[in-house]
Design an enzyme around this catalytic site. Structure first.
Site, PDB file in Angstrom:
ATOM      1  N   SER A  14     -73.373  30.248  58.786  1.00  0.00           N
ATOM      2  CA  SER A  14     -72.967  31.091  59.923  1.00  0.00           C
ATOM      3  C   SER A  14     -73.379  32.545  59.689  1.00  0.00           C
ATOM      4  O   SER A  14     -73.760  33.249  60.633  1.00  0.00           O
ATOM      5  CB  SER A  14     -71.462  30.975  60.198  1.00  0.00           C
ATOM      6  OG  SER A  14     -70.708  31.615  59.202  1.00  0.00           O
ATOM      7  N   ASN A  15     -73.340  32.983  58.437  1.00  0.00           N
ATOM      8  CA  ASN A  15     -73.813  34.351  58.155  1.00  0.00           C
ATOM      9  C   ASN A  15     -75.320  34.458  58.318  1.00  0.00           C
ATOM     10  O   ASN A  15     -75.814  35.453  58.853  1.00  0.00           O
ATOM     11  CB  ASN A  15     -73.386  34.779  56.748  1.00  0.00           C
ATOM     12  CG  ASN A  15     -71.935  35.204  56.715  1.00  0.00           C
ATOM     13  OD1 ASN A  15     -71.586  36.303  57.146  1.00  0.00           O
ATOM     14  ND2 ASN A  15     -71.070  34.310  56.254  1.00  0.00           N
ATOM     15  N   LEU A  88     -76.379  29.963  40.648  1.00  0.00           N
ATOM     16  CA  LEU A  88     -76.639  31.214  39.945  1.00  0.00           C
ATOM     17  C   LEU A  88     -78.135  31.544  40.039  1.00  0.00           C
ATOM     18  O   LEU A  88     -78.976  30.653  39.909  1.00  0.00           O
ATOM     19  CB  LEU A  88     -76.225  31.029  38.480  1.00  0.00           C
ATOM     20  CG  LEU A  88     -75.961  32.280  37.650  1.00  0.00           C
ATOM     21  CD1 LEU A  88     -74.877  33.142  38.273  1.00  0.00           C
ATOM     22  CD2 LEU A  88     -75.560  31.873  36.236  1.00  0.00           C
ATOM     23  N   HIS A 105     -69.572  37.925  49.080  1.00  0.00           N
ATOM     24  CA  HIS A 105     -68.453  37.197  48.468  1.00  0.00           C
ATOM     25  C   HIS A 105     -67.201  37.364  49.337  1.00  0.00           C
ATOM     26  O   HIS A 105     -66.893  38.480  49.759  1.00  0.00           O
ATOM     27  CB  HIS A 105     -68.191  37.719  47.054  1.00  0.00           C
ATOM     28  CG  HIS A 105     -67.183  36.893  46.325  1.00  0.00           C
ATOM     29  ND1 HIS A 105     -67.486  35.661  45.789  1.00  0.00           N
ATOM     30  CD2 HIS A 105     -65.862  37.092  46.096  1.00  0.00           C
ATOM     31  CE1 HIS A 105     -66.403  35.148  45.242  1.00  0.00           C
ATOM     32  NE2 HIS A 105     -65.408  35.993  45.413  1.00  0.00           N
ATOM     33  N   ASP A 146     -70.900  36.733  40.828  1.00  0.00           N
ATOM     34  CA  ASP A 146     -70.063  37.751  41.469  1.00  0.00           C
ATOM     35  C   ASP A 146     -69.922  39.053  40.693  1.00  0.00           C
ATOM     36  O   ASP A 146     -68.932  39.765  40.832  1.00  0.00           O
ATOM     37  CB  ASP A 146     -68.678  37.171  41.800  1.00  0.00           C
ATOM     38  CG  ASP A 146     -68.805  35.905  42.628  1.00  0.00           C
ATOM     39  OD1 ASP A 146     -69.684  35.867  43.512  1.00  0.00           O
ATOM     40  OD2 ASP A 146     -68.055  34.952  42.380  1.00  0.00           O
TER      41      ASP A 146
HETATM   42  C1  GAR Z   1     -69.082  32.855  53.174  1.00  0.00           C
HETATM   43  O1  GAR Z   1     -67.743  33.060  53.481  1.00  0.00           O
HETATM   44  C2  GAR Z   1     -69.436  33.562  51.876  1.00  0.00           C
HETATM   45  O2  GAR Z   1     -68.682  34.725  51.664  1.00  0.00           O
HETATM   46  C3  GAR Z   1     -69.110  32.505  50.864  1.00  0.00           C
HETATM   47  O3  GAR Z   1     -69.534  31.295  51.452  1.00  0.00           O
HETATM   48  C4  GAR Z   1     -69.352  31.383  52.857  1.00  0.00           C
HETATM   49  C5  GAR Z   1     -70.596  30.847  53.537  1.00  0.00           C
HETATM   50  O4  GAR Z   1     -70.369  30.690  54.899  1.00  0.00           O
HETATM   51  N1  GAR Z   1     -69.761  32.756  49.621  1.00  0.00           N
HETATM   52  C6  GAR Z   1     -69.210  32.483  48.443  1.00  0.00           C
HETATM   53  O5  GAR Z   1     -68.105  31.971  48.343  1.00  0.00           O
HETATM   54  C7  GAR Z   1     -70.057  32.842  47.234  1.00  0.00           C
HETATM   55  N2  GAR Z   1     -69.266  32.876  46.056  1.00  0.00           N
HETATM   56  P1  GAR Z   1     -71.566  30.439  55.909  1.00  0.00           P
HETATM   57  O6  GAR Z   1     -72.424  29.316  55.313  1.00  0.00           O
HETATM   58  O7  GAR Z   1     -70.922  30.011  57.183  1.00  0.00           O
HETATM   59  O8  GAR Z   1     -72.344  31.719  56.031  1.00  0.00           O
END
Ligand code: GAR
EC number: 2.1.2.2
Length: 192
Positions: A14-15, A88, A105, A146
């Site tokens: 989604s991001n 990683l 994060h 992180d």
């Molecule tokens: C997001 O909330 C991001 O912050 C998290 O995964 C999600 C991906 O969402 N990342 C982590 O937890 C990394 N440690 P998305 O696939 O809908 O963008």
């Protein structure tokens, strides 16, 4: 010339979608590639919808060859964006793109980071600790999960009856709102 962004994602994306939307008509930059370790990741469909090419790689390719680096260099990528990418980053990739790899994060680092701290695991830990606030962190990637210099943080308040879904939603709203803009301002500051 427009700056060139590559997005790494392992799941829904989604991001990645918000970033592709934001830079679809943008004078500063464009998304030139989406990469994933997961052939089932919905981010691949989202990339297709935006007519952004994608590349699926294996663990062996990522950690034991320079194929991904070569691909990114051939495409003259300026910035690598990790948006829900769960592996990683190898040192060879960090060295090939110094200060040009950023990660998102879903918590206020340095709290609730590290191996195994991703997605719902993070929000569950925040709720279990009865935190009164949480948020998002955008930071430079390093060879540890992180860690790396923080570029941006934004916070939200956790109400006493907020559950996992609510906390997740609040975090996601902040991510979608801020991540593309933080990328844009970082690119504006970057020389060539
Ligand atoms: C997001 O909330 C991001 O912050 C998290 O995964 C999600 C991906 O969402 N990342 C982590 O937890 C990394 N440690 P998305 O696939 O809908 O963008």
């Amino acid at each position: 010339m427009k700056k060139r962004i590559a997005i790494f994602a392992s799941g829904s994306g989604s991001n990645a979608q918000k970033i592709m939307e934001y830079f679809k008509r943008n004078a500063e930059a464009e998304v030139v590639l989406v990469l994933t370790n997961n052939p089932q990741a919905y981010v691949l469909q989202r990339a297709d919808n935006f007519e952004v090419p994608s590349h699926i790689f294996t663990r062996k390719e990522f950690y034991e060859t320079d194929d991904v680096i070569r691909l990114l260099k051939n495409l003259q990528v300026d910035l690598i964006v990790l948006a829900g990418f769960l592996w990683l980053v190898p040192v060879s990739l960090l060295t090939a793109f110094p200060n040009r790899i950023i990660n998102l994060h879903p918590a206020l680092l340095p709290k609730y980071g590290g191996k195994g701290m991703y997605g719902d695991h993070v929000h569950k830990a925040v709720l279990a600790a009865k935190e009164e606030e949480s948020g998002i962190t955008i930071h430079f990637a390093s060879d540890q999960f992180d860690e790396g210099e923080i570029i941006h943080q934004s916070k939200f308040k956790i109400e006493p009856d907020d559950n996992l879904e609510v906390v997740k939603f609040k975090g996601q709203q902040l991510e979608h709102q801020h991540f593309p803009k933080v990328i844009e301002s970082l690119l504006k500051k970057m020389k060539s």
